[in-house]
Design a protein around this motif. Structure first.
Motif, PDB file in Angstrom:
ATOM      1  N   GLY A 418     -12.120 -71.150  44.167  1.00  0.00           N
ATOM      2  CA  GLY A 418     -13.365 -71.866  43.836  1.00  0.00           C
ATOM      3  C   GLY A 418     -14.488 -71.571  44.784  1.00  0.00           C
ATOM      4  O   GLY A 418     -15.307 -72.461  45.066  1.00  0.00           O
ATOM      5  N   ILE A 419     -14.573 -70.317  45.309  1.00  0.00           N
ATOM      6  CA  ILE A 419     -15.612 -69.992  46.287  1.00  0.00           C
ATOM      7  C   ILE A 419     -17.004 -70.056  45.664  1.00  0.00           C
ATOM      8  O   ILE A 419     -17.987 -70.398  46.340  1.00  0.00           O
ATOM      9  N   SER A 420     -17.119 -69.740  44.395  1.00  0.00           N
ATOM     10  CA  SER A 420     -18.437 -69.803  43.749  1.00  0.00           C
ATOM     11  C   SER A 420     -18.922 -71.246  43.665  1.00  0.00           C
ATOM     12  O   SER A 420     -20.117 -71.510  43.854  1.00  0.00           O
ATOM     13  N   ARG A 421     -18.025 -72.192  43.398  1.00  0.00           N
ATOM     14  CA  ARG A 421     -18.435 -73.594  43.342  1.00  0.00           C
ATOM     15  C   ARG A 421     -18.748 -74.138  44.734  1.00  0.00           C
ATOM     16  O   ARG A 421     -19.444 -75.151  44.858  1.00  0.00           O
ATOM     17  N   LEU A 422     -18.229 -73.479  45.764  1.00  0.00           N
ATOM     18  CA  LEU A 422     -18.560 -73.893  47.122  1.00  0.00           C
ATOM     19  C   LEU A 422     -19.939 -73.414  47.547  1.00  0.00           C
ATOM     20  O   LEU A 422     -20.605 -74.063  48.351  1.00  0.00           O
TER      21      LEU A 422
END
Length: 430
Positions: A418-422
């Motif tokens: 979930g790096i994009s949501r971070l």
């Protein structure tokens, strides 16, 4: 002399932007650390205030029962505060890292840093550094500061009780000495104006002897003097009368009306109602202080042992016999302290995972859910520690490290997915 040719910064774009990117990265790290430290400090103060408010009735009871002064009571409150530090630090880290990273994400600071070429894994380094610092603080608080503070509390209360025992206060009061109870009436103005600061007037003492007999001692005046190095208390009484009573008199078994608990001495005058009376003009007695005010040495309550003493006792013979005969309790105590320290390592990862899952729909429950999850892991770990304590310290430490590494790996995997949501803002703005 050789002169080096000037570097062509236009030929190397990376060299041109390396300095601004490094400056931007250092600025963001400083702002991040400053924000986390400020919010963590505020969270710690809030938890401390709630804890001390909950503990205040017990502190007030101890202060009143030991006749401590206002200064001693304030000192007890101060010495009580380290008890919650190891528990509050992981929660403070979760709150501080979550709020700081969420604000940076919504302000698009993380997005700018990522666009400048900063690797996503680099975002974990500042929280990881703070987590190591928090773990060291947690182990210091639970392993050194709190055990010494617990012993200092007992010392302050003992000193207050000792001063009350050996110094006339001029007020009516009850003094509890083990199973004995003494009542000191309020002194007259003449007695308080005398040059005998350690003299009490009209002392009344109740002392149970066995299941059916008790003694009542009355004295016109009592002088006490202490000897702290020898732990002895000298008592001098004047015009003392001692009565021995029976709770269950039986005329058939005791037709003469004599007390069966203690035969009357030659100077004793027997009276009715199954009692024995003894009178003396003056009497001196040396009483061990532990018989009146017991003060176990430091470490007899196992919570007063520091972490180095638990792990590497330099003088095993100095430890109390009760602790040496109960190693399971010591292993469990070490495991609980170490588990709280390892929670500090997991706290930033829990906060980052919560930020990556925070959206407009769940923004109100993401932070409470992350705190509850960390506390649930702590409760489960303590249950496993109690079960593994009889096995030994090595097995307990391996269990703690395995559990911490497993949870940390799961959190890192969730962050990678979930790096994009971070990095991308998720909350809608007006």
């Amino acid at each position: 002399m050789t002169v080096s040719a000037p570097q062509d910064r236009t030929a190397h774009p990376a060299g041109l932007f390396a300095t601004p990117f490094a400056w931007l990265k250092q600025l963001c790290v400083r702002l991040f650390v400053r924000s986390v430290l400020g919010q963590a400090g505020a969270a710690l103060l809030l938890v401390e205030a709630i804890f001390l408010a909950e503990r205040f009735p017990m502190i007030f009871r101890d202060v009143i029962s030991h006749h401590a002064s206002l200064f001693d009571g304030s000192l007890i409150v101060l010495l009580t505060s380290p008890q919650i530090l190891d528990f509050a630090l992981p929660l403070a880290m979760v709150v501080a890292v979550y709020r700081t990273v969420l604000q940076m994400r919504e302000n698009r600071e993380l997005l700018v840093l990522s666009a400048c070429g900063l690797a996503p894994g680099t975002f974990i380094l500042p929280p990881a550094f703070l987590a190591v610092v928090a773990m060291v603080l947690s182990l210091t608080a639970s392993g050194i500061i709190n055990p010494l503070a617990l012993y200092a509390q007992r010392a302050v209360l003992f000193d207050a009780a000792y001063q009350n025992l050996t110094t006339a206060t001029g007020q009516s009061q009850f003094i509890f000495m083990g199973n004995r109870v003494a009542f000191v009436p309020q002194e007259s103005l003449q007695a308080r104006a005398s040059n005998a600061p350690m003299t009490r007037q009209h002392l009344f003492i109740y002392e149970p002897l066995d299941s059916t007999h008790f003694r009542v001692v009355q004295s016109d005046s009592v002088r006490t003097s202490g000897s702290e190095p020898e732990n002895l208390l000298g008592v001098t009484v004047a015009h003392m009368t001692s009565h021995i009573f029976s709770d269950t008199p039986d005329p058939q078994d005791n037709p003469a009306g004599q007390s069966t608990a203690q035969p009357p001495p030659p100077a004793t005058t027997g009276t009715e109602d199954d009692r024995t009376t003894f009178y003396a003009d003056t009497a001196d007695k040396i009483i061990p202080l532990n018989d009146i005010l017991p003060f176990p040495p430091r470490g007899e309550p196992e919570t007063e042992l520091t972490l180095p003493e638990l792990l590497l006792p330099a003088h095993p013979q100095a430890l109390p016999q009760m602790n040496a005969s109960n190693p399971v309790l010591l292993v469990r105590l070490m495991g609980e302290r170490l588990s709280r320290g390892l929670l500090c390592l997991l706290a930033p990862l829990v906060a980052l995972a919560a930020v990556s899952q925070t959206t407009q729909r769940n923004r109100s429950i993401a932070l409470p859910a992350s705190c509850m999850g960390l506390l649930a892991f702590n409760v489960g770990t303590e249950s496993l520690i109690r079960a593994m304590a009889p096995v030994g310290l090595v097995a307990e430490l391996l269990l703690l490290l395995c559990l911490t590494a497993t949870l940390a790996g799961l959190l890192l995997a969730a962050l990678r997915l979930g790096i994009s949501r971070l990095l991308l803002p998720q909350l809608l703005r007006a």
